[in-house]
Design a protein around this motif. Structure first.
Motif, short mmCIF file in Angstrom:
data_model
loop_
_atom_site.label_atom_id
_atom_site.label_comp_id
_atom_site.label_asym_id
_atom_site.label_seq_id
_atom_site.Cartn_x
_atom_site.Cartn_y
_atom_site.Cartn_z
N SER A 174 0.83 -1.21 0.00
CA SER A 174 0.00 0.00 0.00
C SER A 174 0.86 1.25 0.00
N GLU A 175 1.96 1.24 0.73
CA GLU A 175 2.84 2.41 0.75
C GLU A 175 3.58 2.57 -0.57
N VAL A 176 3.93 1.45 -1.21
CA VAL A 176 4.58 1.53 -2.52
C VAL A 176 3.64 2.15 -3.54
N ILE A 177 2.39 1.69 -3.56
CA ILE A 177 1.42 2.21 -4.51
C ILE A 177 1.10 3.68 -4.21
N ARG A 178 0.99 4.01 -2.95
CA ARG A 178 0.70 5.42 -2.58
C ARG A 178 1.83 6.34 -3.02
N ALA A 179 3.08 5.87 -2.86
CA ALA A 179 4.21 6.68 -3.30
C ALA A 179 4.19 6.86 -4.82
N GLY A 180 3.80 5.80 -5.55
CA GLY A 180 3.71 5.92 -7.00
C GLY A 180 2.63 6.89 -7.43
N ILE A 181 1.49 6.86 -6.76
CA ILE A 181 0.40 7.78 -7.10
C ILE A 181 0.80 9.22 -6.81
N LEU A 182 1.47 9.44 -5.68
CA LEU A 182 1.90 10.79 -5.32
C LEU A 182 2.98 11.32 -6.25
N SER A 183 3.69 10.41 -6.95
CA SER A 183 4.73 10.87 -7.86
C SER A 183 4.17 11.47 -9.15
N VAL A 184 2.90 11.23 -9.44
CA VAL A 184 2.26 11.79 -10.63
C VAL A 184 1.88 13.23 -10.35
N ASP A 185 2.16 14.09 -11.29
CA ASP A 185 1.90 15.52 -11.11
C ASP A 185 0.42 15.77 -10.85
N ALA A 186 0.15 16.71 -9.94
CA ALA A 186 -1.24 17.03 -9.58
C ALA A 186 -2.03 17.56 -10.77
N GLY A 187 -1.34 18.11 -11.76
CA GLY A 187 -2.03 18.61 -12.94
C GLY A 187 -2.73 17.51 -13.72
N GLN A 188 -2.24 16.28 -13.61
CA GLN A 188 -2.90 15.17 -14.29
C GLN A 188 -4.28 14.90 -13.68
N HIS A 189 -4.38 15.01 -12.36
CA HIS A 189 -5.68 14.86 -11.71
C HIS A 189 -6.63 15.96 -12.16
N GLU A 190 -6.13 17.18 -12.17
CA GLU A 190 -6.97 18.32 -12.53
C GLU A 190 -7.42 18.23 -13.98
N ALA A 191 -6.52 17.79 -14.87
CA ALA A 191 -6.89 17.66 -16.28
C ALA A 191 -7.96 16.60 -16.48
N ALA A 192 -7.84 15.49 -15.74
CA ALA A 192 -8.84 14.43 -15.85
C ALA A 192 -10.20 14.90 -15.34
N GLN A 193 -10.21 15.64 -14.24
CA GLN A 193 -11.48 16.14 -13.71
C GLN A 193 -12.09 17.20 -14.61
N SER A 194 -11.24 17.93 -15.34
CA SER A 194 -11.76 18.98 -16.22
C SER A 194 -12.53 18.41 -17.41
N ILE A 195 -12.26 17.15 -17.78
CA ILE A 195 -12.98 16.54 -18.89
C ILE A 195 -14.09 15.61 -18.40
N GLY A 196 -14.44 15.73 -17.12
CA GLY A 196 -15.59 15.03 -16.58
C GLY A 196 -15.31 13.67 -15.97
N MET A 197 -14.05 13.29 -15.78
CA MET A 197 -13.74 12.00 -15.17
C MET A 197 -13.95 12.06 -13.66
N THR A 198 -14.45 10.96 -13.11
CA THR A 198 -14.52 10.86 -11.65
C THR A 198 -13.13 10.57 -11.11
N ARG A 199 -12.98 10.65 -9.80
CA ARG A 199 -11.67 10.45 -9.19
C ARG A 199 -11.18 9.02 -9.42
N LEU A 200 -12.08 8.04 -9.26
CA LEU A 200 -11.67 6.64 -9.47
C LEU A 200 -11.36 6.37 -10.93
N HIS A 201 -12.17 6.95 -11.83
CA HIS A 201 -11.93 6.75 -13.26
C HIS A 201 -10.59 7.38 -13.66
N ALA A 202 -10.31 8.57 -13.15
CA ALA A 202 -9.04 9.22 -13.45
C ALA A 202 -7.87 8.44 -12.86
#
Length: 296
Positions: free
Chosen positions: A176-204
């Motif tokens: 769980s800590e390995v996966i969490r570190a990998g997710i946190l390594s992705v730039d926050a702008g990727q989350h924001e871009a996915a939400q801007s096109i209507g994706m849910t958090r789980l889908h993104a």
């Protein structure tokens, strides 16, 4: 020592000499001798000679090693080890993904539960967890769904299921800590871009974030899987017929302890030797398109 001559250096206009510099072509270049490196090399070589000499002088019957290297009971134990390793890692990765999502949730209750799970299973020895699962019948005598199906816990929690639950759930706390570190390594702008096109958090997370995080997740997960292959040897204490338990059953009969331990070690080395290049290939697959800094 060689003499160093001075040659005049003209100015940018080429009219007059302003200063002079030494002629480095006459300097003798002495390569470094690396005395410490040679001393360490001699010490390591001497240690290897002592180890080889100890094995050579020991009363090891290598014909017994060759005899049991491909014995049916050893081969069965090896396959049981690999099956348990794969299934335990599947459980660990699934639990690790769920727990990592819970740790990053906005729900404080999910965060507390996830943190408590990590705290307990990372804070207690694996062998202790295996023994608890194996003796679960002392706490819960009957297991099942009331009114539909029940059975004695001692019949349900066999050595295989105790080993799978113990190793898999424990692995989930680390994964769980390995996966969490990998997710946190992705730039926050990727989350924001996915939400801007209507994706849910789980889908993104599934379509955008995790594919990019795999470059960071795969190397430690590969190492964890290799470690899991060796960690399954702990299941021998609850009588699961893995590679080490099979070797123990043989040397309890013929009293050739070292020979059978060498056989088990050879099969563990073979498994790691096969998995290591596969891990490197998987790392290369997920690292495509990224620059890798190599240390020379």
């Amino acid at each position: 020592m060689s003499a160093v001559s001075n040659k005049p250096v003209r100015s940018s206009s080429g009219s007059s000499t302003l200063f002079s510099r030494p002629d480095l072509s006459l300097v003798e270049i002495v390569p470094p001798r690396y005395v410490g490196r040679w001393i360490m090399g001699v010490l390591v070589l001497g240690l290897l000679v002592l180890i080889v000499r100890a094995f050579a002088n020991a009363q090891i019957e290598w014909n017994v090693v060759a005899k049991y290297l491909a014995a049916p009971t050893i081969l069965a134990g090896f396959w049981h080890t690999m099956i348990l390793s794969v299934l335990a890692m599947i459980v660990g990765v699934a639990l690790g993904l769920a727990i990592s999502i819970m740790r990053m949730s906005d729900n404080p209750l999910l965060v507390i539960v996830a943190f408590g799970y990590q705290w307990f299973f990372r804070g207690t020895p694996v062998i202790l967890q295996l023994l608890i699962w194996y003796n679960l019948a002392l706490i819960i005598p009957v297991i099942g769904i009331p009114g539909l199906w029940t059975a004695p816990t001692v019949d349900v929690i066999t050595p295989f299921w105790a080993a799978l639950l113990g190793l898999g759930i424990n692995q989930g706390a680390y994964t769980s800590e390995v996966i969490r570190a990998g997710i946190l390594s992705v730039d926050a702008g990727q989350h924001e871009a996915a939400q801007s096109i209507g994706m849910t958090r789980l889908h993104a997370l599934w379509r955008i974030v995790l594919p990019q995080a795999m470059r960071v997740i795969v190397p430690p997960i590969g190492n964890e899987f290799i470690g899991m292959v060796k960690m399954t040897s702990l299941a021998s204490v609850i009588q699961y017929t893995d590679l080490l338990y099979s070797a123990q059953n043989v040397y309890f009969v013929n009293q050739r302890v070292i020979e059978l331990l060498i056989v088990a070690g050879a099969w563990y080395l073979l498994a790691v030797s096969i998995l290591t290049p596969l891990q490197l290939l998987l790392e290369w697959r997920f690292a495509r398109g990224t620059s890798v800094v190599r240390v020379r």
